[in-house]
Write a protein that holds these residues in place. Structure first.
Motif, short mmCIF file in Angstrom:
data_model
loop_
_atom_site.label_atom_id
_atom_site.label_comp_id
_atom_site.label_asym_id
_atom_site.label_seq_id
_atom_site.Cartn_x
_atom_site.Cartn_y
_atom_site.Cartn_z
N UNK A 16 0.83 -1.20 0.00
CA UNK A 16 0.00 0.00 0.00
C UNK A 16 0.87 1.25 0.00
N UNK A 17 0.59 2.18 -0.89
CA UNK A 17 1.31 3.45 -0.91
C UNK A 17 0.35 4.56 -1.30
N UNK A 18 0.42 5.66 -0.58
CA UNK A 18 -0.42 6.81 -0.87
C UNK A 18 0.45 8.06 -0.91
N UNK A 19 0.09 8.98 -1.78
CA UNK A 19 0.77 10.27 -1.83
C UNK A 19 -0.25 11.37 -1.55
N UNK A 20 0.15 12.36 -0.75
CA UNK A 20 -0.72 13.47 -0.40
C UNK A 20 0.02 14.77 -0.65
N UNK A 21 -0.54 15.65 -1.45
CA UNK A 21 0.11 16.91 -1.71
C UNK A 21 -0.66 18.05 -1.06
N UNK A 22 0.04 18.95 -0.42
CA UNK A 22 -0.50 20.17 0.14
C UNK A 22 0.33 21.33 -0.41
N UNK A 23 -0.22 22.24 -1.16
CA UNK A 23 -1.59 22.31 -1.61
C UNK A 23 -1.71 22.08 -3.12
N UNK A 24 -0.86 21.28 -3.73
CA UNK A 24 -0.89 21.09 -5.17
C UNK A 24 -2.25 20.59 -5.62
N UNK A 25 -2.74 21.07 -6.77
CA UNK A 25 -4.05 20.72 -7.27
C UNK A 25 -3.94 19.74 -8.42
N UNK A 26 -5.00 18.98 -8.64
CA UNK A 26 -5.03 18.03 -9.74
C UNK A 26 -4.91 18.76 -11.06
N UNK A 27 -4.31 18.11 -12.05
CA UNK A 27 -4.06 18.76 -13.33
C UNK A 27 -5.08 18.33 -14.40
N UNK A 258 -2.83 12.16 -3.78
CA UNK A 258 -2.31 11.49 -4.96
C UNK A 258 -2.27 10.00 -4.63
N UNK A 259 -3.31 9.29 -5.03
CA UNK A 259 -3.52 7.93 -4.56
C UNK A 259 -2.86 6.92 -5.50
N UNK A 260 -1.63 6.52 -5.17
CA UNK A 260 -0.92 5.53 -5.98
C UNK A 260 -1.09 4.12 -5.43
N UNK A 261 -2.11 3.96 -4.59
CA UNK A 261 -2.36 2.65 -3.98
C UNK A 261 -2.57 1.56 -5.02
N UNK A 262 -3.53 1.79 -5.93
CA UNK A 262 -3.90 0.75 -6.87
C UNK A 262 -2.75 0.36 -7.78
N UNK A 263 -2.06 1.36 -8.33
CA UNK A 263 -0.97 1.03 -9.27
C UNK A 263 0.13 0.23 -8.58
#
Length: 306
Positions: A16-27, A258-263
């Motif tokens: 399991x791995x998750x990424x969280x950005x503060x405050x970057x927005x989705x592109x 930034x949810x890289x869990x599934x990949x």
């Protein structure tokens, strides 16, 4: 504590791995729904120049993550260094943070192989890789829980509402957090929240409080040589994902996950297995080969910095 500029976090439990950005927005691109495809142009660097964790029995670096409906921009190490000229980037967490830190230093060094660099350590927890020509510092701070564990008369106490070690994070331009991997292992005597001290508590509940600031039939990664093909992991997402999302929902500062869990779950083949620390006497299904999956985490990080 106010985190300066960008703050990034990801939790990890085995794969399991998750990424969280503060405050970057989705592109405007879902980078996290997609599939792994074979691509002869990979890996992004010659793994022999960065021999951290490799497996001689498979071609895992030749897989590329392909999001649905869009394409990741090719990682450009020179552009990364130029955009971050004079800045400090720190990975904070356990050995999976080390994995990603090593990956990024390899990716950048291979882009500017003749550029001078230094490697330094501060005490036993902080390592720094500096690209001198650009004044860019890539740091790693080993802090598996993110919250404090202190020695007191009753023994070692995990303080869920204390981050005094955060002094190491001051002055950073980008912070990348990682936790959970060690929460299932009891390496403390007591847990404290405010004035309440207890021997132990539900680890999921503790993880949620502390976060406020292979296929189902495969029980081992041994012998796995290919990803799971397709866009979904048959076993579903780990419950830690929901715990983290609930915790993030209580944070007042806007965040983008930034949810890289599934990949990562789909890459049952990407672990060192019997080629990791301990050799054939062990079976490392927690960490990742380099080159490999952590490079994709950093590709996504780069795409969010564009």
């Amino acid at each position: 504590m106010v985190l300066q500029d960008n703050a990034i976090s990801y939790g990890s439990a085995l794969v399991l791995s998750l990424l969280l950005l503060l405050p970057l927005l989705a592109k405007g691109c879902d980078m996290f729904t997609g599939q792994w495809v074979k691509d002869a142009s990979y890996p992004l660097y010659d793994p022999s120049t960065c021999p951290f964790i490799r497996r001689p029995d498979l071609d895992c670096p030749t897989f590329r993550w392909q999001p649905q409906g869009c394409k990741l921009a090719w990682f450009n190490g020179v552009d990364f260094l130029q955009k971050n000229r004079g800045k400090k980037i720190m990975f904070v967490g356990d050995s999976l943070s080390l994995n990603q830190w090593q990956s990024l230093t390899c990716m950048l060094h291979s882009s500017v192989p003749k550029s001078p660099y230094t490697m330094t350590t501060e005490g036993t927890t902080i390592s720094t890789f500096t690209f001198q020509e650009y004044g860019v510092e890539i740091k790693f701070d080993r802090n598996p829980y993110l919250v404090d564990i202190v020695s007191e008369k009753i023994g070692s106490v995990m303080k869920l509402d204390s981050i005094n070690d955060g002094k190491n994070w001051l002055g950073m331009d980008t912070l990348i957090f990682n936790t959970w991997h060690w929460w299932s292992r009891k390496s403390w005597d007591y847990i404290q929240i405010g004035s309440n001290v207890t021997k132990d508590m539900d680890r999921m509940a503790a993880f949620e409080i502390g976060s406020l600031w292979g296929e189902p039939a495969a029980h081992s990664c041994a012998g796995q040589t290919e990803p799971l093909w397709g866009t979904n992991y048959p076993g579903g997402l780990p419950p830690e994902v929901g715990v983290l999302k609930r915790a993030l929902g209580k944070i007042t500062k806007p965040v983008t996950l930034l949810d890289i869990t599934m990949l990562s779950l789909l890459r049952k083949d990407g672990h060192p297995s019997i080629y990791g620390i301990g050799g054939r006497t062990g079976n490392d299904c927690s960490h990742w080969c380099l080159s490999g999956v952590p490079d994709t985490w950093n590709e996504i990080l780069y795409n969010y910095m564009l």
